[in-house]
Write an enzyme that holds these catalytic residues in place. Structure first.
Site, PDB file in Angstrom:
ATOM      1  N   SER A 294     -17.863 -21.344 -32.113  1.00  0.00           N
ATOM      2  CA  SER A 294     -16.880 -20.399 -31.593  1.00  0.00           C
ATOM      3  C   SER A 294     -17.111 -20.090 -30.123  1.00  0.00           C
ATOM      4  O   SER A 294     -16.280 -19.434 -29.497  1.00  0.00           O
ATOM      5  CB  SER A 294     -16.940 -19.089 -32.387  1.00  0.00           C
ATOM      6  OG  SER A 294     -18.213 -18.489 -32.265  1.00  0.00           O
TER       7      SER A 294
ATOM      8  N   GLU B 137      -8.645 -23.576 -34.294  1.00  0.00           N
ATOM      9  CA  GLU B 137      -8.536 -23.915 -32.871  1.00  0.00           C
ATOM     10  C   GLU B 137      -9.077 -25.331 -32.690  1.00  0.00           C
ATOM     11  O   GLU B 137     -10.245 -25.598 -32.985  1.00  0.00           O
ATOM     12  CB  GLU B 137      -9.327 -22.922 -32.020  1.00  0.00           C
ATOM     13  CG  GLU B 137      -8.696 -21.539 -31.972  1.00  0.00           C
ATOM     14  CD  GLU B 137      -9.511 -20.537 -31.171  1.00  0.00           C
ATOM     15  OE1 GLU B 137      -8.918 -19.800 -30.368  1.00  0.00           O
ATOM     16  OE2 GLU B 137     -10.747 -20.480 -31.353  1.00  0.00           O
TER      17      GLU B 137
ATOM     18  N   HIS C 112     -12.481 -25.155 -34.770  1.00  0.00           N
ATOM     19  CA  HIS C 112     -12.976 -23.793 -34.968  1.00  0.00           C
ATOM     20  C   HIS C 112     -12.184 -23.121 -36.079  1.00  0.00           C
ATOM     21  O   HIS C 112     -11.106 -22.585 -35.853  1.00  0.00           O
ATOM     22  CB  HIS C 112     -12.881 -22.990 -33.660  1.00  0.00           C
ATOM     23  CG  HIS C 112     -13.366 -21.579 -33.807  1.00  0.00           C
ATOM     24  ND1 HIS C 112     -12.851 -20.541 -33.068  1.00  0.00           N
ATOM     25  CD2 HIS C 112     -14.306 -21.041 -34.620  1.00  0.00           C
ATOM     26  CE1 HIS C 112     -13.452 -19.420 -33.430  1.00  0.00           C
ATOM     27  NE2 HIS C 112     -14.341 -19.700 -34.355  1.00  0.00           N
TER      28      HIS C 112
ATOM     29  N   ASN D  86     -11.079 -15.660 -29.150  1.00  0.00           N
ATOM     30  CA  ASN D  86     -12.195 -14.827 -28.712  1.00  0.00           C
ATOM     31  C   ASN D  86     -12.061 -14.407 -27.253  1.00  0.00           C
ATOM     32  O   ASN D  86     -12.476 -13.305 -26.879  1.00  0.00           O
ATOM     33  CB  ASN D  86     -13.523 -15.555 -28.933  1.00  0.00           C
ATOM     34  CG  ASN D  86     -13.898 -15.621 -30.397  1.00  0.00           C
ATOM     35  OD1 ASN D  86     -13.267 -14.990 -31.240  1.00  0.00           O
ATOM     36  ND2 ASN D  86     -14.934 -16.392 -30.716  1.00  0.00           N
TER      37      ASN D  86
END
Length: 404
Positions: free
Chosen positions: A241, A274, A262, A312
């Site tokens: 991540s 992702e 991800h 994120n």
């Protein structure tokens, strides 16, 4: 403006501005940015759609006022936001913003992908390998096995390997109890599983997904091993991540075959993946992984190899800002959580989410973002550092910003 609205603006406006800058830099498409936040965080709408609905001029003016007050670069309206407002593209009310609108709904335009653009499997994928035995790895094994793929999963010991199978059996039994799965389907899924304690068992698979410790040196050693073990043409994917995928690719002789996948936790429920490409990832590898995500019922979004990817990079600065706002003493944790939920429709407030993610995990991600982007406003909040130092990591320890 109510106090709740003020709290919401304080936290949400920089998040929206950051999304504009991400799109402006061509890091990800408008659709992928919005889909990432919807499917990765459960938000009712993506940030660029939200901007269009609020009015780009309205948001620009509010950001400009905050920038004048704080001098914080993160509050300065993005150049693209200023440009679109100057062109009269103020969102849904003008018919054009980040999207094109008609009668209150988004309509197709020249940026809308066509059905002909749907990714195809350019590599044959019949068997999948998974390295790791934690919650994420077990979920990924289950996702592929349910979708009809033979899965070889590798753990460090027989007990760990058995634990993966037991976890999947428990999950399947719950699905049967809810009427979502038949006993015969359970047997079929379990029949596709092969557990192993040696990485050499991955020699014949078409794709390997690693979900081991979030430690770059450990991952790099794994990729060296996979490069030596896996057959030519096998795709090597990481679920990291926050770590640089290019560094994992660099230790192999096949950097074109290395990519990020991800998944979000729990992998069996969360729709988002992702798909992260390095500068050396092959176009056919990228397309194959995106097509594979669709085949296993996931929503793939594309982005490049930099800290935080999409979700994120947008989520954690907002969470960090919430901790900073708490430190100012304007309200307590419960009041701020309630205000944000009410004002945004987000599924949970920032402090509840921090505790769910884990404050140690949140701090590590925020440090990565601060190190990569060098934004002063990304510096981890002191209270987040303190919570981690005191062992208040969130739900997993019984206490974080809230008590459990």
């Amino acid at each position: 403006m109510t106090q709740a609205e003020q709290f919401t603006d304080t936290l949400v406006l920089p998040y929206l501005n950051h999304a504009v800058r991400m799109y402006e830099a061509s890091y990800a498409s408008r659709g992928d940015i919005d889909a990432a936040m919807r499917f990765g965080c459960g938000y009712p709408k993506g940030p660029l759609t939200t901007l269009d609905e609020l009015g780009l001029d309205t948001v620009r003016d509010a950001l400009a006022a905050r920038y004048a007050e704080t001098g914080d670069h993160l509050h300065q309206p993005a150049d693209l936001l200023e440009k679109l407002v100057a062109e009269g593209r103020t969102g849904a009310k003008s018919g054009r913003g980040f999207y094109t609108w008609a009668e209150g709904a988004v309509v197709a335009d020249d940026e809308t992908p066509s059905a002909d653009d749907a990714p195809q499997l350019r590599h044959e994928i019949t068997s999948v390998g998974v390295v790791g035995t934690g919650t994420m790895a077990s979920g990924i094994v289950e996702v592929f096995a349910k979708a009809g793929y033979d899965v070889v999963y590798v753990g460090r010991g027989e007990d760990k390997v058995a634990g993966v199978r037991a976890s999947i059996e428990k999950s399947l039994d719950k699905a049967i109890a809810r009427g979502k799965l038949e006993e015969a389907e359970k047997a079929a899924v379990l029949g596709r599983l092969t557990g192993a304690t040696e990485r050499s068992a991955l020699a014949g698979v078409d794709l390997v997904v690693e979900a081991i410790a979030e430690d770059l040196e450990i991952k790099k050693q794994l990729f060296r091993d996979l490069d030596a073990i896996c057959k030519p043409g096998a795709i090597l994917a990481t679920t990291t991540s926050s770590l640089p995928i290019a560094e994992c690719a660099a230790v192999t002789e096949r950097p074109a075959d290395v990519i990020g996948m991800h998944f979000f936790n729990p992998a069996t429920i969360m729709k988002l993946v992702e798909v992260v490409t390095t500068e050396l990832t092959g176009a056919e590898v990228d397309e194959t992984v995106r097509a594979l995500c669709a085949k296993v019922g996931k929503v793939a979004v594309s982005c490049g190899d930099r800290a935080g990817f999409i979700v994120n990079a947008l989520l954690f600065p907002y969470l960090n800002d919430a901790v900073t706002l708490l430190e100012s003493g304007v309200a307590d944790v419960v009041e701020l959580d309630a205000a944000v939920k009410e004002g945004t429709g987000f599924p949970m407030g920032p402090f509840t989410l921090l505790d769910v993610v884990g404050n140690d995990v949140s701090l590590a991600i925020q440090k990565e973002l601060f190190a990569e982007f060098k934004e002063p406003g990304f510096k981890p909040a002191a209270s987040l550092e303190q919570a981690v130092a005191e062992g208040r990591l969130g739900r997993k320890t019984g206490a974080g910003f809230l008590t459990y």
